[in-house]
Scaffold this active site. Structure first.
Site, PDB file in Angstrom:
ATOM      1  CB  ALA A 112      74.683  39.836  32.748  1.00 38.27           C
ATOM      2  CB  ALA A 113      69.373  38.319  33.112  1.00 35.26           C
ATOM      3  N   GLY A 115      70.586  40.368  28.895  1.00 38.17           N
ATOM      4  CA  GLY A 115      71.844  40.193  28.163  1.00 38.17           C
ATOM      5  C   GLY A 115      72.134  41.206  27.076  1.00 38.17           C
ATOM      6  N   GLY A 116      71.388  42.304  27.020  1.00 38.54           N
ATOM      7  CA  GLY A 116      71.627  43.298  25.966  1.00 38.54           C
ATOM      8  C   GLY A 116      73.029  43.879  26.032  1.00 38.54           C
ATOM      9  CE  LYS A 117      73.024  48.832  29.865  1.00 35.42           C
ATOM     10  NZ  LYS A 117      71.629  48.479  30.165  1.00 35.42           N
ATOM     11  NE  ARG A 140      66.156  39.460  35.417  1.00 33.67           N
ATOM     12  CZ  ARG A 140      65.639  40.219  34.452  1.00 33.67           C
ATOM     13  NH1 ARG A 140      64.414  39.991  34.019  1.00 33.67           N
ATOM     14  NH2 ARG A 140      66.331  41.198  33.916  1.00 33.67           N
ATOM     15  CG  ASP A 180      72.377  47.740  33.304  1.00 39.25           C
ATOM     16  OD1 ASP A 180      72.141  48.950  33.509  1.00 39.25           O
ATOM     17  OD2 ASP A 180      71.659  47.033  32.567  1.00 39.25           O
ATOM     18  CB  CYS A 233      66.809  51.983  32.964  1.00 38.15           C
ATOM     19  SG  CYS A 233      65.861  50.806  33.921  1.00 38.15           S
TER      20      CYS A 233
HETATM   21  N1  SAM Z   1      72.254  44.458  31.980  1.00 35.74           N
HETATM   22  C1  SAM Z   1      70.999  43.836  31.604  1.00 35.74           C
HETATM   23  C2  SAM Z   1      70.807  43.975  30.127  1.00 35.74           C
HETATM   24  O1  SAM Z   1      71.422  44.869  29.519  1.00 35.74           O
HETATM   25  O2  SAM Z   1      70.071  43.185  29.538  1.00 35.74           O
HETATM   26  C3  SAM Z   1      69.856  44.381  32.432  1.00 35.74           C
HETATM   27  C4  SAM Z   1      70.079  44.242  33.899  1.00 35.74           C
HETATM   28  S1  SAM Z   1      68.738  44.722  34.898  1.00 35.74           S
HETATM   29  C5  SAM Z   1      68.751  46.422  34.804  1.00 35.74           C
HETATM   30  C6  SAM Z   1      69.336  44.404  36.506  1.00 35.74           C
HETATM   31  C7  SAM Z   1      69.512  42.944  36.852  1.00 35.74           C
HETATM   32  O3  SAM Z   1      70.009  42.860  38.202  1.00 35.74           O
HETATM   33  C8  SAM Z   1      68.236  42.133  36.819  1.00 35.74           C
HETATM   34  O4  SAM Z   1      68.359  41.068  35.916  1.00 35.74           O
HETATM   35  C9  SAM Z   1      68.054  41.634  38.248  1.00 35.74           C
HETATM   36  O5  SAM Z   1      67.554  40.311  38.309  1.00 35.74           O
HETATM   37  C10 SAM Z   1      69.455  41.712  38.810  1.00 35.74           C
HETATM   38  N2  SAM Z   1      69.463  41.844  40.287  1.00 35.74           N
HETATM   39  C11 SAM Z   1      68.417  41.960  41.125  1.00 35.74           C
HETATM   40  N3  SAM Z   1      68.846  42.033  42.403  1.00 35.74           N
HETATM   41  C12 SAM Z   1      70.174  41.932  42.385  1.00 35.74           C
HETATM   42  C13 SAM Z   1      71.179  41.911  43.390  1.00 35.74           C
HETATM   43  N4  SAM Z   1      70.870  42.045  44.682  1.00 35.74           N
HETATM   44  N5  SAM Z   1      72.455  41.761  42.995  1.00 35.74           N
HETATM   45  C14 SAM Z   1      72.766  41.653  41.701  1.00 35.74           C
HETATM   46  N6  SAM Z   1      71.849  41.678  40.709  1.00 35.74           N
HETATM   47  C15 SAM Z   1      70.573  41.808  41.044  1.00 35.74           C
END
Ligand code: SAM
Length: 445
Positions: A112-113, A115-117, A140, A180, A233
């Site tokens: 989620a970080a 946090g936009g979605k 994060r 995401d 993305c």
């Molecule tokens: N959904 C967020 C938003 O809209 O702001 C953006 C999410 S970003 C594309 C993907 C997130 O997955 C990152 O914050 C990252 O730290 C986290 N991530 C990294 N490895 C991961 C894992 N093994 N399992 C779950 N999340 C992970």
């Protein structure tokens, strides 16, 4: 122009076919920028009337708008401090459109970080139901929490857990689930040219393995009939269609949901859409699946107990909150050590789960004195409070407040919500015509 790796270009030619030259041409142009409106604080109509610049509607989300790339420093604008909108790349908002969140639902945002979605999901829930936002990287997750507070989300949980741990513990609980996923970021190439130098085929393939493993874990969290949206993305086939097909092969309890969105380009899967700069977004892929059966639809007890034991600290907390709010009769107050929380109505039993935040941190008793928290104010509308200092853009006190300065306040003495154009941004303590500033240091302009 950014020099794109040859093997990336070859893959894009396969995906875009005759449109490929249009994609290369986009690299001579500016990246798209956008905002999503937060309906917990305002409406699109009201926000557009207040913004000092023009916006235009994006096709990706009902409350998504393009802003000009020349708008700098938008994060310091009082409307941003007030949580009226979230700055979000326009096509990134598409995944929540597919998720089609309805009021009253339980929604998990697993990666989620920042946090936009999650902000979009909370806006769609409108304070009802429950949003659970998880971010595995602890640092994060703190940014996620800060955005929760700015957007005024009261019906949520923020955690920093491994997906497999969280989804097993809350198996069968959620109506909707967003993954995401972390990805190779090909859709960020225009915005962030450094992403190009970090790109490699090996990285794409390792991302695909990680994405499949996150989806595997996620699958158990949904109840039967629940909807899963997977998004990235990036453009690559392996990280998108490839992951979905491999997931469906392993999980016969899921099926594709046919989508017919008014944006993006079709993919070979009827359940998925891809957005490239040709479709007026930087880059996103989103796919929608439904869980048709489940062997773990859980029965979850609700935490709320009507006959909670009211010890002295509880009674003190209730009295302090009565001083701040017009009415606290419906509040589910919970005490943990010296800290006071207001819990969401739909919170499940979370005993044994280590969450960062459940509901709203209301404040803390320090040496017996109650100090309200910033988040207590941002989570509610002005009319909930006994004392409100209402500011607007022409009032010099707006900038004074956001700079952390003491300012004038002609209301009665006591803790006072500070509202900008009807949106509570923080609080202060009014005494003798002055407002002692309580805007958190890390948030000040
Ligand atoms: N959904 C967020 C938003 O809209 O702001 C953006 C999410 S970003 C594309 C993907 C997130 O997955 C990152 O914050 C990252 O730290 C986290 N991530 C990294 N490895 C991961 C894992 N093994 N399992 C779950 N999340 C992970």
């Amino acid at each position: 122009m950014t020099e794109l790796p040859e093997s990336f270009k070859e893959e894009m030619k396969t995906i875009l076919k005759n449109d490929y030259p249009l994609y290369e041409k986009c690299f001579g142009e500016d990246a798209f920028r956008g905002i999503s409106v937060n309906r917990l604080k305002t409406t699109p109509e009201k926000l557009i009337g207040l913004l000092p610049f023009e916006v235009s509607k994006s096709p990706f989300y009902r409350d998504g708008y393009y802003i000009s790339c020349t708008e700098q420093g938008i994060g310091k604008h009082p409307l941003h401090h007030a949580g009226a909108f979230y700055v979000q790349e326009p096509s990134a908002s598409s995944a929540v459109s597919l998720l089609d969140v309805q009021e009253g639902e339980r929604v998990l945002d697993l990666c989620a970080a920042p946090g936009g979605k999650s902000a979009q999901i909370a806006s769609c829930l409108g304070g009802s139901g429950l949003i659970w936002s998880n971010e595995v990287v602890k640092s994060r997750a703190q940014i996620l929490l800060s955005n929760f507070e700015r957007m005024g989300i009261a019906n949520g949980v923020v955690s920093s857990l491994y997906p497999e741990v969280l989804c097993k513990r809350l198996g069968g609980y959620f109506d909707k689930l967003l993954v995401d996923a972390p990805c190779s970021g090909e859709g960020m190439f225009r915005k962030n040219p450094d992403a190009v130098s970090e790109w490699s085929r090996e990285h794409v393939l390792s991302c695909a393995e990680r994405q499949l493993s996150i989806l595997d874990s996620a699958s158990s969290a949904l109840k039967s009939g629940g909807v899963l949206v997977y998004s990235t993305c990036t453009f690559s086939y392996e990280e998108n269609e490839g992951v979905i097909l491999r997931f469906l092969e392993k999980h016969p309890e899921f099926e594709m949901c046919e989508i017919n969105e008014p944006f993006g380009r079709k993919t070979e899967l009827p359940c998925a859409v891809r957005i490239t700069p040709i479709e007026n977004g930087e880059g996103h892929f989103a796919a929608k699946l439904r869980k048709i059966y489940s062997d773990n639809d859980g029965v979850f007890s609700c935490r709320r107990t009507e006959n909670i034991k009211k010890d002295s600290i509880y009674i003190s907390a209730e009295r302090e909150l009565e001083e701040i709010f017009r009415d606290v009769s419906g509040a589910d107050i919970s005490i943990k050590g010296d800290k006071v929380y207001l819990l969401p109505d739909m919170l499940p039993d979370i005993s044994g789960i280590n969450v960062i935040r459940a509901g709203v941190l209301a404040g803390e008793f320090k040496k017996g004195r109650f100090e309200p928290a910033h988040s207590l104010f941002t989570a509610f509308r002005p009319d909930a409070f006994r004392r409100v200092l209402e500011l607007d853009i022409n009032d010099r006190r707006t900038e004074e407040y956001l700079h952390g300065m003491e300012t004038e306040c002609d209301g009665e003495n006591g803790y006072t919500a500070v509202s900008f154009c009807g949106m509570v941004t923080g609080f202060g303590k009014c005494s003798g015509g002055r407002l002692k500033n309580k805007y958190p240091k890390g948030l000040r302009n």
